[in-house]
Every structure is written in C-alpha cells, then in structure tokens.
Write a protein that holds these residues in place. Structure first.
Motif, mmCIF file in Angstrom:
data_model
loop_
_atom_site.group_PDB
_atom_site.id
_atom_site.type_symbol
_atom_site.label_atom_id
_atom_site.label_comp_id
_atom_site.label_asym_id
_atom_site.label_seq_id
_atom_site.Cartn_x
_atom_site.Cartn_y
_atom_site.Cartn_z
ATOM 1 N N ASN A 1 -8.207 -4.914 -6.555
ATOM 2 C CA ASN A 1 -8.220 -5.050 -8.008
ATOM 3 C C ASN A 1 -6.821 -4.902 -8.591
ATOM 4 O OD1 ASN A 1 -10.990 -5.336 -7.846
ATOM 5 N ND2 ASN A 1 -11.436 -3.270 -8.563
ATOM 6 N N ALA A 2 -6.056 -3.930 -8.079
ATOM 7 C CA ALA A 2 -4.699 -3.713 -8.573
ATOM 8 C C ALA A 2 -3.811 -4.920 -8.260
ATOM 9 C CB ALA A 2 -4.111 -2.438 -7.969
ATOM 10 N N GLU A 3 -3.980 -5.509 -7.087
ATOM 11 C CA GLU A 3 -3.212 -6.705 -6.730
ATOM 12 C C GLU A 3 -3.530 -7.852 -7.680
ATOM 13 O OE1 GLU A 3 -4.446 -7.111 -2.651
ATOM 14 O OE2 GLU A 3 -2.632 -6.101 -1.904
ATOM 15 N N GLN A 4 -4.811 -8.036 -7.982
ATOM 16 C CA GLN A 4 -5.215 -9.101 -8.905
ATOM 17 C C GLN A 4 -4.667 -8.844 -10.307
ATOM 18 O OE1 GLN A 4 -9.475 -8.935 -8.380
ATOM 19 N NE2 GLN A 4 -9.435 -10.345 -6.649
ATOM 20 N N GLU B 1 4.869 -3.744 -14.406
ATOM 21 C CA GLU B 1 5.435 -2.508 -13.860
ATOM 22 C C GLU B 1 4.364 -1.447 -13.671
ATOM 23 O OE1 GLU B 1 8.964 -0.955 -15.720
ATOM 24 O OE2 GLU B 1 9.706 -2.981 -16.097
ATOM 25 N N VAL B 2 3.473 -1.330 -14.643
ATOM 26 C CA VAL B 2 2.388 -0.356 -14.547
ATOM 27 C C VAL B 2 1.483 -0.692 -13.365
ATOM 28 C CG1 VAL B 2 0.283 0.483 -15.702
ATOM 29 C CG2 VAL B 2 2.412 0.231 -17.006
ATOM 30 N N GLU B 3 1.123 -1.951 -13.228
ATOM 31 C CA GLU B 3 0.240 -2.371 -12.132
ATOM 32 C C GLU B 3 0.920 -2.225 -10.782
ATOM 33 O OE1 GLU B 3 -2.836 -2.727 -12.434
ATOM 34 O OE2 GLU B 3 -3.002 -3.016 -14.584
ATOM 35 N N GLN B 4 2.232 -2.504 -10.712
ATOM 36 C CA GLN B 4 2.969 -2.331 -9.461
ATOM 37 C C GLN B 4 2.962 -0.863 -9.046
ATOM 38 O OE1 GLN B 4 4.411 -4.737 -7.418
ATOM 39 N NE2 GLN B 4 4.640 -3.021 -6.018
ATOM 40 N N SER B 5 3.160 0.019 -10.013
ATOM 41 C CA SER B 5 3.140 1.456 -9.734
ATOM 42 C C SER B 5 1.757 1.895 -9.252
ATOM 43 C CB SER B 5 3.542 2.229 -10.989
ATOM 44 O OG SER B 5 3.507 3.600 -10.756
ATOM 45 N N GLU B 6 0.724 1.404 -9.896
ATOM 46 C CA GLU B 6 -0.648 1.735 -9.492
ATOM 47 C C GLU B 6 -0.911 1.257 -8.071
ATOM 48 O OE1 GLU B 6 -4.782 2.908 -9.845
ATOM 49 O OE2 GLU B 6 -2.934 3.533 -10.823
ATOM 50 N N LEU B 7 -0.479 0.039 -7.768
ATOM 51 C CA LEU B 7 -0.674 -0.517 -6.433
ATOM 52 C C LEU B 7 0.060 0.320 -5.386
ATOM 53 C CD1 LEU B 7 -1.767 -2.699 -4.580
ATOM 54 C CD2 LEU B 7 0.211 -4.117 -5.212
ATOM 55 N N GLU B 8 1.290 0.708 -5.672
ATOM 56 C CA GLU B 8 2.047 1.540 -4.727
ATOM 57 C C GLU B 8 1.378 2.892 -4.519
ATOM 58 O OE1 GLU B 8 5.941 1.563 -6.469
ATOM 59 O OE2 GLU B 8 6.347 -0.502 -5.844
ATOM 60 N N ASP B 9 0.864 3.488 -5.585
ATOM 61 C CA ASP B 9 0.158 4.770 -5.459
ATOM 62 C C ASP B 9 -1.090 4.633 -4.594
ATOM 63 O OD1 ASP B 9 2.031 6.054 -7.042
ATOM 64 O OD2 ASP B 9 0.782 6.043 -8.850
ATOM 65 N N LEU B 10 -1.846 3.567 -4.801
ATOM 66 C CA LEU B 10 -3.057 3.352 -4.008
ATOM 67 C C LEU B 10 -2.725 3.093 -2.545
ATOM 68 C CD1 LEU B 10 -5.046 1.147 -6.528
ATOM 69 C CD2 LEU B 10 -5.659 3.458 -5.773
ATOM 70 N N GLN B 11 -1.666 2.329 -2.288
ATOM 71 C CA GLN B 11 -1.260 2.064 -0.909
ATOM 72 C C GLN B 11 -0.804 3.350 -0.225
ATOM 73 O OE1 GLN B 11 1.561 -1.039 -1.844
ATOM 74 N NE2 GLN B 11 0.112 -2.643 -1.256
ATOM 75 N N ARG B 12 -0.085 4.198 -0.949
ATOM 76 C CA ARG B 12 0.353 5.485 -0.400
ATOM 77 C C ARG B 12 -0.857 6.356 -0.084
ATOM 78 N NH1 ARG B 12 0.134 9.887 -2.652
ATOM 79 N NH2 ARG B 12 0.107 9.058 -4.758
ATOM 80 N N LEU B 13 -1.804 6.417 -1.020
ATOM 81 C CA LEU B 13 -3.018 7.201 -0.815
ATOM 82 C C LEU B 13 -3.795 6.696 0.398
ATOM 83 C CD1 LEU B 13 -4.895 9.439 -1.926
ATOM 84 C CD2 LEU B 13 -5.984 7.665 -3.310
ATOM 85 N N ALA B 14 -3.906 5.391 0.517
ATOM 86 C CA ALA B 14 -4.608 4.807 1.660
ATOM 87 C C ALA B 14 -3.913 5.208 2.955
ATOM 88 C CB ALA B 14 -4.660 3.286 1.529
ATOM 89 N N ALA B 15 -2.590 5.075 2.995
ATOM 90 C CA ALA B 15 -1.837 5.414 4.207
ATOM 91 C C ALA B 15 -1.995 6.886 4.573
ATOM 92 C CB ALA B 15 -0.369 5.072 4.016
ATOM 93 N N GLU B 16 -1.995 7.754 3.569
ATOM 94 C CA GLU B 16 -2.159 9.187 3.821
ATOM 95 C C GLU B 16 -3.507 9.511 4.454
ATOM 96 O OE1 GLU B 16 -1.462 11.134 0.092
ATOM 97 O OE2 GLU B 16 0.712 10.824 0.200
ATOM 98 N N GLY C 1 -13.919 1.988 -1.045
ATOM 99 C CA GLY C 1 -13.471 2.192 -2.422
ATOM 100 C C GLY C 1 -11.987 1.983 -2.599
ATOM 101 N N ILE C 2 -11.188 2.518 -1.703
ATOM 102 C CA ILE C 2 -9.729 2.390 -1.835
ATOM 103 C C ILE C 2 -9.309 0.937 -1.606
ATOM 104 C CG2 ILE C 2 -9.013 2.952 0.523
ATOM 105 C CD1 ILE C 2 -7.264 4.355 -2.515
ATOM 106 N N LEU C 3 -9.955 0.262 -0.660
ATOM 107 C CA LEU C 3 -9.631 -1.147 -0.438
ATOM 108 C C LEU C 3 -9.992 -1.997 -1.648
ATOM 109 C CD1 LEU C 3 -10.726 -1.536 3.297
ATOM 110 C CD2 LEU C 3 -8.385 -1.408 2.392
#
Length: 61
Positions: free
Chosen positions: A14-17, A32-47, A7-9
């Motif tokens: 989707n956010a990258e697209q 900017e909104v999509e970049q922020s969403e992508l960064e949040d998802l990447q942080r969540l994935a890393a955590e 799901g996270i992947l």
C-alpha cells in the motif's frame, strides 16, 4: 504465512502504491511522507525477518 507477515507485506504494498501516486501527481511533500513510511515499514519487516521482496518470513532458528 502468519498474520504479522501478511499484514506488513500488505502495508508495504500500500505504501509503495501511495508513493507512486504521490510522485505521479507531483506532490513532493506527500511523496516524502510516503517514502519515509515505506522505509519505516521495510525496516520493521527486516527486524522481524520478513523479506518484502520475496514475501517470506525467515524464522530465527
């Protein structure tokens, strides 16, 4: 691959697209909104030990 990892992947993909579409259309605010969403998802994935580049989950052994 467990449901969380899949799901996270998918959400990252989707956010990258969406980010690329926003950039291509010249919509700076949406980009900017999509970049922020992508960064949040990447942080969540890393955590949670998910590597979005490799598409793998590192278990806490």
């Amino acid at each position: 691959m467990d449901a969380f990892t899949a799901g996270i992947l998918q959400r990252i993909k989707n956010a990258e697209q969406d980010l690329h579409r926003a950039i291509e259309s010249g919509d700076e605010f949406l980009a900017e909104v999509e970049q922020s969403e992508l960064e949040d998802l990447q942080r969540l994935a890393a955590e949670h030990g998910v590597d979005p580049v490799l598409g793998t989950h590192r278990s806490a052994a």
